[in-house]
Write a protein that holds these residues in place. Structure first.
Motif, short mmCIF file in Angstrom:
data_model
loop_
_atom_site.label_atom_id
_atom_site.label_comp_id
_atom_site.label_asym_id
_atom_site.label_seq_id
_atom_site.Cartn_x
_atom_site.Cartn_y
_atom_site.Cartn_z
N PRO A 140 9.37 19.94 22.31
CA PRO A 140 9.04 18.64 21.72
C PRO A 140 7.60 18.56 21.22
N PHE A 141 6.68 19.25 21.88
CA PHE A 141 5.29 19.20 21.44
C PHE A 141 5.12 19.85 20.06
N LEU A 142 5.83 20.93 19.81
CA LEU A 142 5.72 21.60 18.51
C LEU A 142 6.19 20.70 17.37
N SER A 143 7.08 19.77 17.69
CA SER A 143 7.57 18.86 16.64
C SER A 143 6.53 17.82 16.26
N LEU A 144 5.44 17.76 17.00
CA LEU A 144 4.42 16.73 16.79
C LEU A 144 3.21 17.22 16.02
N VAL A 145 3.16 18.49 15.70
CA VAL A 145 2.01 19.06 15.00
C VAL A 145 2.48 19.77 13.74
N THR A 146 1.56 19.93 12.80
CA THR A 146 1.91 20.59 11.54
C THR A 146 1.35 22.01 11.50
N ASP A 147 1.92 22.80 10.63
CA ASP A 147 1.44 24.16 10.42
C ASP A 147 -0.03 24.15 10.03
N ALA A 148 -0.41 23.23 9.15
CA ALA A 148 -1.80 23.17 8.68
C ALA A 148 -2.75 22.86 9.83
N GLU A 149 -2.37 21.94 10.73
CA GLU A 149 -3.22 21.60 11.86
C GLU A 149 -3.42 22.80 12.77
N THR A 174 0.86 29.16 17.70
CA THR A 174 1.13 27.97 18.50
C THR A 174 0.30 27.89 19.77
N TYR A 175 -0.71 28.74 19.88
CA TYR A 175 -1.59 28.77 21.05
C TYR A 175 -2.15 27.39 21.40
N ALA A 208 -0.59 14.14 22.93
CA ALA A 208 -0.28 13.06 23.88
C ALA A 208 -0.08 11.74 23.15
N ARG A 209 -0.96 11.44 22.21
CA ARG A 209 -0.85 10.16 21.48
C ARG A 209 0.40 10.12 20.62
N ARG A 210 0.66 11.21 19.90
CA ARG A 210 1.83 11.22 19.01
C ARG A 210 3.13 11.16 19.79
N PHE A 211 3.17 11.80 20.95
CA PHE A 211 4.40 11.73 21.73
C PHE A 211 4.70 10.29 22.11
N ASP A 212 3.67 9.58 22.55
CA ASP A 212 3.91 8.20 22.98
C ASP A 212 4.17 7.27 21.81
N GLU A 213 3.60 7.57 20.65
CA GLU A 213 3.91 6.76 19.47
C GLU A 213 5.35 6.96 19.03
N ARG A 214 5.84 8.19 19.17
CA ARG A 214 7.20 8.49 18.68
C ARG A 214 8.27 8.20 19.72
N TYR A 215 7.99 8.56 20.98
CA TYR A 215 9.04 8.49 22.00
C TYR A 215 8.68 7.64 23.22
N GLY A 216 7.40 7.37 23.40
CA GLY A 216 6.96 6.88 24.70
C GLY A 216 7.15 5.41 24.93
N ARG A 217 6.56 4.96 26.01
CA ARG A 217 6.76 3.59 26.47
C ARG A 217 5.65 2.65 26.03
#
Length: 379
Positions: A140-149, A174-175, A208-217
């Motif tokens: 799930p974390f990989l879905s939150l970042v872009t190749d460019a980032e 992906t390190y 952390a921020r993007r996870f909570d914006e997309r899925y979190g509480r």
């Protein structure tokens, strides 16, 4: 369990939203101010914090590690901070073709940790590869970042520049997300780093921020699934290797913690100095001599200039003799403890097994929260 969400207010308002700005002067100053606030609060409310740090088992630990990070880990542990130390064995293969001797190096790291005072009853020591739920967070974390980032990350960029045309592995690319999973799986809210490592931590804050914006509480008024970890900046002493170059295990210019007193004496005897017999502390003009004086200072607690004045015109031989005595005396209890630990491999296995088990329990609980937030609970 310690409440990991209660922290002193962050007046900067930083959300980690802008990775491109993470190395700006303004961002750096915010991090410095925030780190100072946390350092002060640690003395008063250590139970508010969970700290994570670690090492890749690519070689044996040396004085650079000892003065740069190990002593600080012990200090945080002794203050009462919930301390976690990762042996990042999976990360060895991000840029290497083999894992020769990795088991021996993992246990060598563990032995060094215990010998310098890291206490497994107060610090969780675990190996990356032994915590499946931690690594499952990568998806799930990989879905939150872009190749460019990912490609803008300083470590990834440096690896790409250094490959000489060799393709970079997906694991290396992906390190930064590996690091995010390492920090967030246990909900660490403080990470000791140098200023050059701030972009790495910023990537974790973004995840952390993007996870909570997309899925979190957070949108429902609840607490976020993941705290945004803060940097605990420290001034790491700029110790050079015995050849006057950057200290590096691959250069063979280090003094390892596992060395004997005689091996240490031989290494220091070979240390590069200069032709001026009169000893002075001048890091810019006389870096090799000043490096030995700094080492004497770190091991005795004396000012390096005072050490230089004491030696005066007695030359580099007297300086090396003083440094040898100081280093060996300082490391004597560490070496004694290490020798004791080496006679009991079963205890080392027990310590690591216990740390792995605790890390797995915490990671499983975090993964359950993640699945619930993502509505992927089916039974």
């Amino acid at each position: 369990m310690t409440d990991q969400t209660q922290q002193p207010d962050d007046p900067s308002g930083s959300t980690g939203a802008d990775l491109a700005d993470s190395t700006s002067d303004a961002s750096l100053q915010r991090s410095v101010v925030r780190s100072a606030q946390i350092a002060a609060d640690l003395d008063v409310h250590p139970g508010r914090y969970r700290m994570l740090t670690g090492d890749r088992p690519t070689g044996h630990l040396h004085l650079g590690h000892y003065f740069g990070s190990l002593r600080n880990r012990v200090a945080l542990q002794d203050k009462g901070v919930d301390t976690w130390v990762l042996i990042a064995d999976y990360q060895v293969i991000t840029d290497r073709d083999t894992v020769d001797s990795i088991q021996e190096r993992v246990y060598s790291l563990l032995t060094d940790y215990l010998s310098v005072g890291i206490d497994p009853s107060r610090t969780t020591i675990f190996a990356h590869s032994q915590v499946p739920a931690l690594n499952q967070l990568m998806l799930p974390f990989l879905s939150l970042v872009t190749d460019a980032e990912l490609r803008r990350n300083p470590t990834v960029k440096a690896e790409q520049d250094a490959t000489g045309g060799r393709p970079m592995t997906g694991l290396m690319l992906t390190y930064p997300v590996h690091q995010a999973a390492d920090i967030l799986f246990c909900k660490a809210n403080v990470v000791p780093v140098g200023k050059d490592q701030l972009p790495h931590l910023e990537q974790t804050r973004v995840v952390a921020r993007r996870f909570d914006e997309r899925y979190g509480r957070a949108g429902d008024g609840g607490a976020p699934v993941f705290p945004a970890p803060d940097a605990l900046l420290s001034e790491v002493p700029n110790l050079l290797g015995t050849d006057g170059q950057k200290m590096s295990k691959s250069r063979g210019n280090v003094i390892e913690l596992r060395m004997s007193a005689d091996e240490t004496a031989r290494a220091i005897k070979k240390a590069v100095t200069d032709a001026d017999r009169h000893i002075t502390y001048d890091p810019e003009g006389r870096p090799e001599v000043s490096n030995l004086l700094l080492l004497a200072s770190l091991t005795t607690g004396r000012d390096p200039r005072a050490v230089a004045e004491e030696i005066g015109g007695s030359g580099s031989g007297a300086l090396k003799a003083l440094v040898t005595e100081a280093v060996n005396e300082h490391l004597a209890p560490v070496r004694a403890r290490r020798a004791e630990l080496e006679t009991d491999p079963a205890e080392l296995r027990r310590v690591l097994a216990a740390g792995n088990a605790h890390a797995r329990d915490v990671a499983d609980a975090t993964l359950d929260e993640v699945r619930e937030a993502m509505q992927m609970v089916y039974a």
